[in-house]
Motif scaffolding. Structure first.
Motif, PDB file in Angstrom:
ATOM      1  N   VAL A   1       0.839  -1.193   0.000  1.00  0.00           N
ATOM      2  CA  VAL A   1       0.000   0.000   0.000  1.00  0.00           C
ATOM      3  C   VAL A   1       0.879   1.250   0.000  1.00  0.00           C
ATOM      4  O   VAL A   1       0.638   2.206  -0.746  1.00  0.00           O
ATOM      5  CB  VAL A   1      -0.942  -0.003   1.222  1.00  0.00           C
ATOM      6  CG1 VAL A   1      -1.737   1.304   1.283  1.00  0.00           C
ATOM      7  CG2 VAL A   1      -1.882  -1.198   1.166  1.00  0.00           C
TER       8      VAL A   1
ATOM      9  N   ARG B   1       2.474   1.802  -3.429  1.00  0.00           N
ATOM     10  CA  ARG B   1       1.532   2.266  -4.452  1.00  0.00           C
ATOM     11  C   ARG B   1       1.135   3.724  -4.224  1.00  0.00           C
ATOM     12  O   ARG B   1       0.963   4.485  -5.179  1.00  0.00           O
ATOM     13  CB  ARG B   1       0.283   1.379  -4.448  1.00  0.00           C
ATOM     14  CG  ARG B   1      -0.692   1.702  -5.582  1.00  0.00           C
ATOM     15  CD  ARG B   1      -1.913   0.790  -5.533  1.00  0.00           C
ATOM     16  NE  ARG B   1      -2.804   1.059  -6.642  1.00  0.00           N
ATOM     17  CZ  ARG B   1      -2.844   0.385  -7.777  1.00  0.00           C
ATOM     18  NH1 ARG B   1      -2.016  -0.643  -7.964  1.00  0.00           N
ATOM     19  NH2 ARG B   1      -3.703   0.690  -8.735  1.00  0.00           N
ATOM     20  N   ALA B   2       1.016   4.107  -2.948  1.00  0.00           N
ATOM     21  CA  ALA B   2       0.606   5.483  -2.637  1.00  0.00           C
ATOM     22  C   ALA B   2       1.782   6.457  -2.637  1.00  0.00           C
ATOM     23  O   ALA B   2       1.587   7.670  -2.573  1.00  0.00           O
ATOM     24  CB  ALA B   2      -0.105   5.517  -1.284  1.00  0.00           C
TER      25      ALA B   2
ATOM     26  N   ALA C   1      -5.170   3.433  -2.658  1.00  0.00           N
ATOM     27  CA  ALA C   1      -4.262   2.285  -2.748  1.00  0.00           C
ATOM     28  C   ALA C   1      -4.816   1.099  -1.970  1.00  0.00           C
ATOM     29  O   ALA C   1      -4.729  -0.054  -2.422  1.00  0.00           O
ATOM     30  CB  ALA C   1      -2.877   2.673  -2.224  1.00  0.00           C
TER      31      ALA C   1
END
Length: 350
Positions: free
Chosen positions: A24, A27-28, A56
């Motif tokens: 996470v 991705r963020a 995300a």
């Protein structure tokens, strides 16, 4: 043969195994600590960053570990339900409501069966330390006085279901009114010889049985009918015990024309005794129960319905409010009762 495969990258992992908090964060485009702050609802995260992290989480279908989250919050993320008669139909329906009430909370449920006074004592000693569960749902019984003091001293949230105590939020019904509703229904059908099958003196609390008996006595008094000692019997909630007691009642020289059983399981025992003795229901005998468990509708049992599932659900949600440090009002909440007329009650025989 030993086969060694390379570790999958984040994209491959998302398709083959649950996403991790690091996925996470990657991705963020933020750190793991930022994701943790978002998950725990803490301040100090810019709205745009919080939005990226949320997107995300949704994109990766990330589900945080309840254990890891509990450690970060210094919580167990567990709610404990303590109740007697764990396998009885009414208890099962209450637990179903508790499960539903906790379903979106992130809390897991631990159920502890209080099958004896010793297990009751051990259960409260186990949970009043606060390291096994964040909060307690105590069903159909009361914590002993010393445990009330310990729970308060340890600041462990506790909500009662089917019980009332001045120190705890309580979800219950008016059992005196319930006993009056059941008995009055029989009186309105013309019955004057009305028997009661209740419970023995409480092993845990079970004030509801005593209160339903009080409602029975009040309804008879209001109709100008004296309580006949031989018509008031006690036993456990087991239908086979109620069947034996009902057989004694129905063998009296002047047998009752109606029976109010303090629970549906006891009422089913009365129906079995009547069938064995060849007594027609409702032609020669009317029977009414209390609870409206699921099987009641299948056997056509007239009963006083209490919202069993809703009591569990409501108790769970009140406990969540307490855990979130929200003000809980009122401290005592009474749920409604309804008379459900089916095929086991009818006019008194002439």
């Amino acid at each position: 043969m030993l086969v060694v495969e390379p570790l999958p990258d984040a994209a491959a992992r998302s398709a083959t195994s649950p996403a991790r908090i690091a996925d996470v964060a990657a991705r963020a485009g933020v750190g793991v600590a930022t994701v943790s702050r978002v998950l725990n609802g803490r301040a100090g995260v810019r709205p745009s960053t919080r939005e990226r992290v949320t997107e995300a989480i949704e994109a990766l279908n990330y589900r945080p570990s309840s254990l890891a989250r509990g450690l970060s919050l210094q919580r167990t993320m567990v709610v404990a339900a303590l109740l007697p008669w764990f396998t009885s139909p009414s208890a099962v329906q209450r637990v179903r409501g508790i499960v539903d009430g906790l379903s979106d909370s992130g809390y897991d449920l631990m159920v502890f069966d209080l099958e004896s006074q010793d297990r009751q004592r051990r259960a409260f000693e186990l949970f009043d330390r606060g390291d096994r569960a964040d909060g307690l749902l105590v069903v159909s019984t009361l914590p002993p006085a010393p445990e009330v003091e310990r729970l308060h001293a340890a600041e462990i949230p506790c909500v009662l279901i089917d019980a009332v105590h001045s120190c705890f939020p309580s979800i219950a019904v008016d059992d005196v009114a319930g006993g009056e509703i059941a008995t009055r229904h029989l009186l309105e059908l013309g019955h004057r010889r009305v028997a009661l099958i209740g419970d023995p003196p409480p092993e845990f609390r079970f004030d509801w049985s005593r209160d339903r008996t009080l409602g029975y006595e009040r309804a008879l008094a209001a109709a100008g009918i004296e309580v006949r000692d031989e018509y008031v019997r006690e036993g456990t909630r087991l239908p086979q015990v109620a069947r034996a007691i009902a057989a004694e009642l129905l063998s009296l020289p002047e047998r009752p024309t109606a029976v109010f059983a303090a629970s549906d399981t006891q009422a089913i025992g009365v129906l079995e005794a009547a069938r064995t003795l060849g007594i027609d229901v409702p032609g020669d005998l009317s029977v009414i129960g209390f609870d409206d468990i699921e099987v009641a509708a299948y056997v056509g049992l007239t009963t006083v319905r209490q919202p069993l599932v809703e009591s569990g659900r409501r108790g769970a949600r009140v406990l969540l409010d307490v855990l979130a440090r929200h003000a809980v009002e009122p401290l005592r909440e009474l749920l409604p009762l309804d008379l459900v007329v089916r095929s086991t009650t009818g006019p008194a025989p002439s």
